[in-house]
Design a protein around this motif. Structure first.
Motif, short mmCIF file in Angstrom:
data_model
loop_
_atom_site.label_atom_id
_atom_site.label_comp_id
_atom_site.label_asym_id
_atom_site.label_seq_id
_atom_site.Cartn_x
_atom_site.Cartn_y
_atom_site.Cartn_z
N ARG A 61 -15.69 16.12 21.13
CA ARG A 61 -15.83 15.11 22.94
C ARG A 61 -14.94 15.34 22.98
O ARG A 61 -13.46 14.65 22.10
CB ARG A 61 -16.62 13.83 21.13
N ASN A 62 -14.72 14.33 23.62
CA ASN A 62 -13.44 13.93 24.62
C ASN A 62 -13.32 12.25 24.95
O ASN A 62 -13.79 12.40 26.45
CB ASN A 62 -13.24 15.19 25.93
N ASP A 65 -8.52 9.88 28.85
CA ASP A 65 -8.56 9.36 30.14
C ASP A 65 -8.09 11.23 30.60
O ASP A 65 -8.23 11.06 32.29
CB ASP A 65 -8.30 8.89 30.81
N GLN A 66 -8.32 11.93 29.91
CA GLN A 66 -8.15 13.38 30.86
C GLN A 66 -9.54 14.22 30.75
O GLN A 66 -9.59 14.83 29.83
CB GLN A 66 -7.10 14.27 30.38
N GLN A 67 -10.27 14.16 31.62
CA GLN A 67 -11.45 14.42 31.16
C GLN A 67 -11.74 15.61 31.62
O GLN A 67 -12.86 16.94 31.69
CB GLN A 67 -13.07 13.76 31.76
N ASN A 100 -13.65 14.48 18.00
CA ASN A 100 -12.55 13.92 19.14
C ASN A 100 -11.73 13.61 19.55
O ASN A 100 -10.72 13.26 19.02
CB ASN A 100 -13.68 12.58 19.14
N ILE A 101 -10.92 13.83 21.25
CA ILE A 101 -9.93 14.40 21.31
C ILE A 101 -9.57 12.61 22.06
O ILE A 101 -10.67 11.67 22.95
CB ILE A 101 -10.02 14.77 22.95
N LEU A 102 -8.81 12.17 21.52
CA LEU A 102 -8.40 10.74 21.66
C LEU A 102 -7.67 10.46 23.26
O LEU A 102 -7.94 9.16 23.59
CB LEU A 102 -8.16 9.75 20.42
N THR A 167 -6.36 13.86 17.98
CA THR A 167 -7.46 14.14 18.23
C THR A 167 -8.40 13.94 16.92
O THR A 167 -7.93 14.39 15.74
CB THR A 167 -7.35 15.87 18.22
N ASP A 168 -9.10 13.09 16.94
CA ASP A 168 -9.81 13.08 15.02
C ASP A 168 -10.63 14.61 14.64
O ASP A 168 -11.42 14.37 15.64
CB ASP A 168 -10.44 11.41 15.04
N VAL A 169 -10.16 14.86 13.50
CA VAL A 169 -12.04 15.94 13.30
C VAL A 169 -12.33 15.16 11.56
O VAL A 169 -11.86 15.02 10.97
CB VAL A 169 -10.86 16.66 12.78
#
Length: 244
Positions: A61-62, A65-67, A100-102, A167-169
């Motif tokens: 998931r991302n 703000d860099q979609q 998730n790329i935070l 990134t949280d994993v």
């Protein structure tokens, strides 16, 4: 009031040029090459399994703000290159990797380090970026202004730039036969400005879970985001695949 001779003003200005020029030149030389480092907040060890069980469910998931960042297919390729199979069915997987790329943004060295040390699930605090110029107070009219302008010009031309990807994993490993895993969740929900509600739940699950945070940092003088992004993504891809 004594006025400094013209030659003293010229000498002071020349000294400012030399000092600021040396500082800018040092930064430009030392940081001329792109340096990218990727680190994990916590090491994760997974038990080895037989080849038939090397099946992974992957969820990327991302929420930054860099979609435009799309790296799932590259992570899949890196995982498969290690002899694992990626499935869309979690019931068929022995491992689940959820990432998730935070945040992907300009930062500084201390801000990147703080994000790493705070670990999985912690908040992200944006680090201030930029150089401050201290104003001297004892020079005569014009000299302090000239020195300040020279310093500003040098800083504008030579900037030590950091870009950071946070990134949280979460990694889940299917428990072995006869192993009972109990999960307990606790949450505190805010109720207006003065109250809160505590929610707790306990369940039996088939998964042993591990959590970590991955920080990728790119640093170079006058670094552009488009130059940094491919290297940041590559670091994240290698780290996630390297967990297996």
């Amino acid at each position: 009031m004594r006025v400094l001779p013209k030659i003293a003003v010229i000498a002071f200005t020349a000294m400012c040029v030399m000092l600021t020029g040396c500082s800018a030149t040092y930064t430009a030389i030392k940081k001329r090459n792109l340096d990218v480092q990727t680190k994990m907040s916590d090491t994760v060890f997974l038990d080895p399994v037989k080849p038939s069980e090397r099946v992974v469910f992957l969820q990327i998931r991302n929420t930054s703000d860099q979609q435009d960042i799309k790296i799932k297919s590259q992570i899949v390729a890196a995982i498969e290159a290690k002899g694992y199979r990626v499935t869309d069915d979690p019931d068929k997987a022995h491992y689940m990797i959820q990432a998730n790329i935070l945040q992907v943004s300009k930062s500084d060295k201390s801000g990147s380090q703080a994000a790493l040390l705070s670990g999985y699930g912690s908040g992200i605090v944006g680090a201030a970026v930029g150089a401050s110029i201290a104003g001297g107070g004892t020079g005569r009219v014009g000299t302090g202004l000239i020195g300040g302008l020279i310093g500003m010009a040098a800083d504008a031309m030579v900037e030590d730039v950091y870009f950071t990807m946070v990134t949280d994993v979460q990694i889940s490993e299917r428990a072995g036969q006869g192993v009972k895993v109990t999960e307990e969740d606790n949450a505190r929900l805010h109720q207006g400005t003065s109250g809160s509600k505590k929610i707790s739940s306990t369940q039996i699950t088939h998964w042993k879970r591990y959590q970590t945070r991955i920080i990728s940092v790119a640093n170079k003088v006058n670094l552009d985001f488009n130059e940094a992004l491919p290297k940041l993504q590559q670091g994240l891809i290698h780290s996630i695949a390297g967990i297996l």
